[in-house]
Motif scaffolding. Structure first.
Motif, PDB file in Angstrom:
ATOM      1  N   GLY A  25       0.925  -1.215   0.048  1.00 63.72           N
ATOM      2  CA  GLY A  25       0.218  -0.348   0.108  1.00 63.72           C
ATOM      3  C   GLY A  25       0.632   1.593   0.060  1.00 63.72           C
ATOM      4  O   GLY A  25       1.951   1.103  -0.329  1.00 63.72           O
ATOM      5  N   GLU A  26       0.248   2.477   0.691  1.00 63.12           N
ATOM      6  CA  GLU A  26       1.087   3.777   0.555  1.00 63.12           C
ATOM      7  C   GLU A  26       0.885   4.126   1.787  1.00 63.12           C
ATOM      8  O   GLU A  26       0.411   4.265   2.613  1.00 63.12           O
ATOM      9  N   ILE A  27       2.903   3.508   2.264  1.00 65.17           N
ATOM     10  CA  ILE A  27       3.305   3.706   3.478  1.00 65.17           C
ATOM     11  C   ILE A  27       3.985   4.997   3.347  1.00 65.17           C
ATOM     12  O   ILE A  27       4.738   5.536   5.015  1.00 65.17           O
ATOM     13  N   TYR A  28       3.722   5.859   2.504  1.00 68.37           N
ATOM     14  CA  TYR A  28       4.566   7.656   3.179  1.00 68.37           C
ATOM     15  C   TYR A  28       3.747   8.341   1.573  1.00 68.37           C
ATOM     16  O   TYR A  28       3.255   7.644   0.230  1.00 68.37           O
ATOM     17  N   PRO A  29       3.327   9.725   1.617  1.00 70.63           N
ATOM     18  CA  PRO A  29       2.323  10.476   0.697  1.00 70.63           C
ATOM     19  C   PRO A  29       3.042  10.004  -0.773  1.00 70.63           C
ATOM     20  O   PRO A  29       3.876  10.390  -0.779  1.00 70.63           O
ATOM     21  N   GLY A  30       2.750   9.632  -1.650  1.00 70.87           N
ATOM     22  CA  GLY A  30       3.154   9.369  -3.018  1.00 70.87           C
ATOM     23  C   GLY A  30       4.081   8.112  -2.796  1.00 70.87           C
ATOM     24  O   GLY A  30       4.709   8.154  -4.428  1.00 70.87           O
ATOM     25  N   LEU A  31       4.019   7.547  -2.012  1.00 74.42           N
ATOM     26  CA  LEU A  31       5.546   6.231  -1.719  1.00 74.42           C
ATOM     27  C   LEU A  31       3.999   5.581  -2.093  1.00 74.42           C
ATOM     28  O   LEU A  31       3.783   4.546  -0.467  1.00 74.42           O
ATOM     29  N   ASN A  32       4.265   4.165  -3.133  1.00 73.52           N
ATOM     30  CA  ASN A  32       3.913   2.620  -2.881  1.00 73.52           C
ATOM     31  C   ASN A  32       4.674   1.770  -2.847  1.00 73.52           C
ATOM     32  O   ASN A  32       5.223   2.416  -3.678  1.00 73.52           O
ATOM     33  N   ALA A  33       4.530   1.029  -2.341  1.00 70.32           N
ATOM     34  CA  ALA A  33       5.122  -0.644  -1.960  1.00 70.32           C
ATOM     35  C   ALA A  33       4.531  -1.421  -1.667  1.00 70.32           C
ATOM     36  O   ALA A  33       3.494  -1.714  -0.780  1.00 70.32           O
ATOM     37  N   SER A  34       5.385  -2.808  -2.129  1.00 72.59           N
ATOM     38  CA  SER A  34       4.614  -4.692  -2.133  1.00 72.59           C
ATOM     39  C   SER A  34       6.199  -4.777  -1.419  1.00 72.59           C
ATOM     40  O   SER A  34       6.971  -5.184  -1.851  1.00 72.59           O
ATOM     41  N   ILE A  35       6.217  -5.135  -0.489  1.00 70.59           N
ATOM     42  CA  ILE A  35       7.365  -5.944   0.348  1.00 70.59           C
ATOM     43  C   ILE A  35       6.520  -6.855   1.091  1.00 70.59           C
ATOM     44  O   ILE A  35       5.981  -7.444   2.163  1.00 70.59           O
ATOM     45  N   GLY A  36       7.518  -8.494   0.539  1.00 74.87           N
ATOM     46  CA  GLY A  36       7.714  -9.254   1.356  1.00 74.87           C
ATOM     47  C   GLY A  36       8.264  -9.946   1.557  1.00 74.87           C
ATOM     48  O   GLY A  36       9.120 -10.314   0.937  1.00 74.87           O
ATOM     49  N   TYR A  37       8.237 -11.337   2.276  1.00 67.59           N
ATOM     50  CA  TYR A  37       9.250 -11.903   2.810  1.00 67.59           C
ATOM     51  C   TYR A  37       9.040 -12.992   3.220  1.00 67.59           C
ATOM     52  O   TYR A  37       7.906 -13.319   3.873  1.00 67.59           O
ATOM     53  N   THR A  38       9.789 -14.073   2.981  1.00 67.31           N
ATOM     54  CA  THR A  38       9.482 -15.677   3.063  1.00 67.31           C
ATOM     55  C   THR A  38      10.738 -16.134   3.752  1.00 67.31           C
ATOM     56  O   THR A  38      12.083 -15.747   2.981  1.00 67.31           O
ATOM     57  N   ASP A  39      10.529 -17.293   4.530  1.00 71.30           N
ATOM     58  CA  ASP A  39      11.423 -17.634   5.207  1.00 71.30           C
ATOM     59  C   ASP A  39      10.956 -19.049   6.046  1.00 71.30           C
ATOM     60  O   ASP A  39      10.213 -19.178   6.576  1.00 71.30           O
ATOM     61  N   PHE A  40      11.363 -20.131   4.939  1.00 76.96           N
ATOM     62  CA  PHE A  40      10.921 -21.447   5.500  1.00 76.96           C
ATOM     63  C   PHE A  40      11.842 -22.823   5.108  1.00 76.96           C
ATOM     64  O   PHE A  40      12.956 -22.385   4.646  1.00 76.96           O
ATOM     65  N   ASP A  41      11.625 -23.968   6.541  1.00 73.29           N
ATOM     66  CA  ASP A  41      12.886 -25.430   6.165  1.00 73.29           C
ATOM     67  C   ASP A  41      11.748 -26.260   5.559  1.00 73.29           C
ATOM     68  O   ASP A  41      10.593 -26.066   5.898  1.00 73.29           O
ATOM     69  N   ILE A  42      12.085 -26.504   4.683  1.00 73.14           N
ATOM     70  CA  ILE A  42      11.605 -28.465   4.236  1.00 73.14           C
ATOM     71  C   ILE A  42      12.311 -29.145   4.755  1.00 73.14           C
ATOM     72  O   ILE A  42      13.302 -29.476   4.753  1.00 73.14           O
ATOM     73  N   GLU A  43      11.870 -30.568   5.210  1.00 74.12           N
ATOM     74  CA  GLU A  43      11.939 -31.752   5.745  1.00 74.12           C
ATOM     75  C   GLU A  43      11.650 -32.803   5.154  1.00 74.12           C
ATOM     76  O   GLU A  43      10.492 -32.671   4.966  1.00 74.12           O
TER      77      GLU A  43
END
Length: 717
Positions: free
Chosen positions: A580-598
């Motif tokens: 979304g809009e994190i600051y007037p005029g600044l739109n962002a999409s930020i995602g971080y994923t961290d997982f382990d496979i066993e």
């Protein structure tokens, strides 16, 4: 009378405009002043936030819920984000989605994974074939889509079957309230030429239409690879009454690729050391080609019984026609001579047809003094396909010895594809019934309870392997959302998963279905008056008997590869996202994923377990019409065990490990609105000119695109 959102907005605008021109005090027909003290006043409020924020999705439950009210992780790739970074195909778009990994194994075949599992569930407007193959052939254009919803985790409510990875829901463009037309032209690196037109017209109160047309041709950074693409889409809408609407739509996509690869580059030499070809190196013969034509017709009926209850019925008919002449390269080259590889030609043709009917009712009802929501429906789908493969065992052209790939120009005699006819004739059917209830237990607690019963059958034969199968399963779903405040909620969800498999073992017998469980807990928050949504989720997934490629057959052509069922695979981890809009005029999409496979070392090694996605644009307040932005994806290092070094080398018996170090791909953009109607955008992709292997999903691979650029001129009426 049932008012939709557009009608309500129009009526509100009319009433406001009428009020603006009225006298300070209202008057009646006799020009007498009216006393308004006892008149009920209705205040209509609402907002629409353009940019990278989305308010609701429907693919998670068919309940039109705000993202904050859905007890699963949800991302939306908005039209604004796709336009800003010229995400014209679904591979580029899904590269931007939190938690999604795009496995580019070949130029014209792609797999998608999330949370360590293949994504096999794809929908269009919430309707899809849940058992469709998880790989995409050719280039699927995004021009016809308004947005792309990504519901991560097992979607037990709407698809019932499938891996606990994610469901991708493509939301198509529909007629707009106002007439509009947008035409754009793009030219970029590798002779990339694209023209796109998107128009919507409202003929009268009853009929409206929208159409999209695209033509694109481009060369490639890969030797000999060229593509031509044509797309046409039309959506016709008729509001027959205030309560009933019909729509008919059709999409046509024609992808014609030449010089496409089948398989990819060998990644190691006979002594176990890594190969390091130029990014442009291609294993394709100069006569290789792959044409894919897709047609999809959708008929929809929507009827409102009253202000609370609605019926929706959808019929979808989709066909795919593929004609290919392919060239595969297998073997292991010698480090000194670069020889030792063998070519393998094949002609492959595919015709498939799918029909789907989905009917459901949804609405609100009161019970124990509280309002609740309910969805109940039935679904029937049928997919039939025939394919055939031909080879050349007669001449010396069917399996030629390969020269050094570093200097090869793709010149090899074209085989005569008349030998060894093999193929498939398979039909798959699914009948399902489902329900979802969202219950208001107390003021701040909502519980979602649902389930889906699936009956799945397959019959036919594929490459001499019997495809007959019959499975049925009830898949429960349970979710809860608790609101600490209107802007902050906590949620939890649980569902089981079930996947009927068509992978065969070493003796040609289908593996038993995959079964498992999926759990997720998290928190979501709406910030800055709803302009920004943030979420944090922890997930725990378990599956048993998932098909795993037998490493001893990994280097063989696809129709010769076999699988085995893993005893158990689990994936645990967390995801964080803000959009979304994190600051007037600044739109962002930020995602971080961290997982382990066993449970499967091979999958754990070639799957990136840490993913960071970042997209942001800034609109300058001081320079009206100017925006700049950056789109970045980062993944940690991956590897693949390729076996051991053969006898005859000093390091005989040593493990051969192909590695791809962690890397980031950074794209930049700038756009300027020259006039009210005319705009110019410039995009630069992979500005760091990072060299990386696209995927280690298979034992082969090829490199990603180097730095490239494009400019787009757009005119809007």
């Amino acid at each position: 009378m049932k008012l939709n959102k557009i009608s309500l907005a129009v009526l509100c605008a009319i009433s406001l405009s009428q009020h603006a021109f009225a006298a300070d005090e209202p008057i009646d027909a006799n020009n007498d002043t009216v006393n308004t003290d006892n008149i009920e006043k209705i205040e209509v409020t609402g907002s629409y936030i353009a940019g990278y924020n989305a308010h609701s999705v429907s693919g998670a439950s068919r309940l039109d819920l705000a993202i904050i009210d859905i007890p699963q992780s949800v991302s939306v790739i908005t039209e604004a984000q796709m336009q800003d970074f010229q995400l014209h195909d679904i591979n580029a778009a899904l590269d931007s989605a939190t938690g999604v990994n795009v496995e580019r194994i070949e130029t014209d075949r792609t797999y998608y994974t999330a949370r360590g599992f293949d994504i096999t569930n794809f929908q269009i407007d919430g309707i899809g074939l849940p058992l469709t193959s998880g790989n995409n052939h050719a280039d699927e254009d995004t021009a016809i889509y308004d947005r792309i919803e990504v519901i991560r985790g097992a979607n037990g409510l709407m698809t019932g079957v499938g891996n606990p990875s994610a469901t991708i829901n493509f939301i198509r463009k529909r007629p707009t309230a106002d007439n509009q037309l947008t035409v754009s032209g793009t030219y970029g690196s590798f002779n990339n030429t694209r023209i796109e037109a998107d128009g919507s017209v409202r003929l009268n109160d009853t009929f409206a239409a929208r159409a999209v047309a695209v033509t694109q041709s481009k060369d490639s950074y890969l030797d000999r690879y060229e593509t031509d693409k044509n797309v046409f889409y039309v959506f016709l809408e008729a509001n027959l009454t205030d309560d009933t609407s019909l729509s008919l739509s059709h999409s046509y996509i024609n992808n014609d690729a030449t010089g496409n690869n089948w398989g990819a580059l060998p990644l190691f030499y006979t002594d176990g050391s890594a190969t390091n070809y130029d990014s442009s190196t291609n294993t394709s013969a100069d006569w290789s080609n792959w044409q894919v034509i897709k047609n999809n017709t959708v008929f929809e009926l929507s009827h409102h019984f009253n202000s609370d209850w609605r019926l929706r019925a959808t019929y979808s008919h989709k066909t795919t026609d593929e004609d290919t002449e392919l060239f595969y390269v297998f073997g292991t080259p010698d480090k000194d001579t670069e020889l030792g590889l063998t070519g393998y030609g094949s002609e492959y043709d595919l015709d498939d047809q799918s029909d789907l009917v989905d009917i459901y009712v949804d609405g609100n009802f009161n019970l124990f003094g509280r309002e609740h929501q309910l969805v109940a429906g039935v679904n029937y789908s049928k997919m039939s396909y025939t394919d055939s493969s031909l080879y050349d065992y007669t001449t010396d052209y069917g399996f030629p010895e390969m020269p050094d790939l570093n200097t090869w120009d793709g010149n090899t005699p074209k085989p005569t594809f008349t030998d060894g006819l093999r193929g498939s004739d398979v039909t798959r059917k699914q009948q399902a019934a489902y329900f979802t209830g969202r219950f208001s237990v107390v003021d701040d607690l909502h519980v979602i309870v649902g389930g889906r019963y699936n009956d799945w059958q397959a019959e036919g034969e594929s490459y001499e392997v019997n495809q007959d199968a019959d499975y049925d399963k009830f898949i429960p779903y349970l979710g809860a959302v608790y609101s600490f405040t209107p802007e902050l909620v906590a949620y939890a969800s649980y569902t089981e998963n079930f996947v009927a498999q068509t992978e065969a073992d070493s003796v040609g017998v289908f593996l038993d279905p995959i079964t498992g469980e999926s759990r997720e807990v998290g928190v979501k928050s709406e910030l800055f008056n709803g302009r920004l949504i943030a979420s944090l989720a922890y997930f725990d997934v378990e599956q048993t008997n998932i098909a795993v490629l037998d490493p001893e057959t990994a280097g063989l052509p696809i129709d010769m590869q076999t699988y085995y069922g893993a005893d158990g695979i689990s994936s645990t981890g967390f995801e964080f996202e803000v959009a979304g809009e994190i600051y007037p005029g600044l739109n962002a999409s930020i995602g971080y994923t961290d997982f382990d496979i066993e449970g499967d070392d091979t999958v754990a090694a070639y799957t990136p377990s840490k993913l960071l996605k970042f997209a942001a644009t800034y609109d300058f307040e001081t320079i009206e019409g100017l925006s700049i932005g950056m789109n970045m994806r980062w993944q940690d290092d991956i590897s693949r065990n390729q076996g051991v070094v053969a006898e005859g080398f000093d390091n005989a018996g040593a493990e051969i490990i192909t590695k791809q170090d962690a890397y980031a791909v950074i794209d930049l953009m700038a756009k300027y609105q020259i006039t009210e109607n005319l705009g110019l955008a410039v995009n630069a992709n992979n500005v760091g000119d990072e060299k990386y292997i696209n995927s280690l999903y298979w034992a082969q691979g090829y490199y990603g695109a180097p730095a490239n650029y494009s400019a787009t001129l757009s005119w809007k009426m």
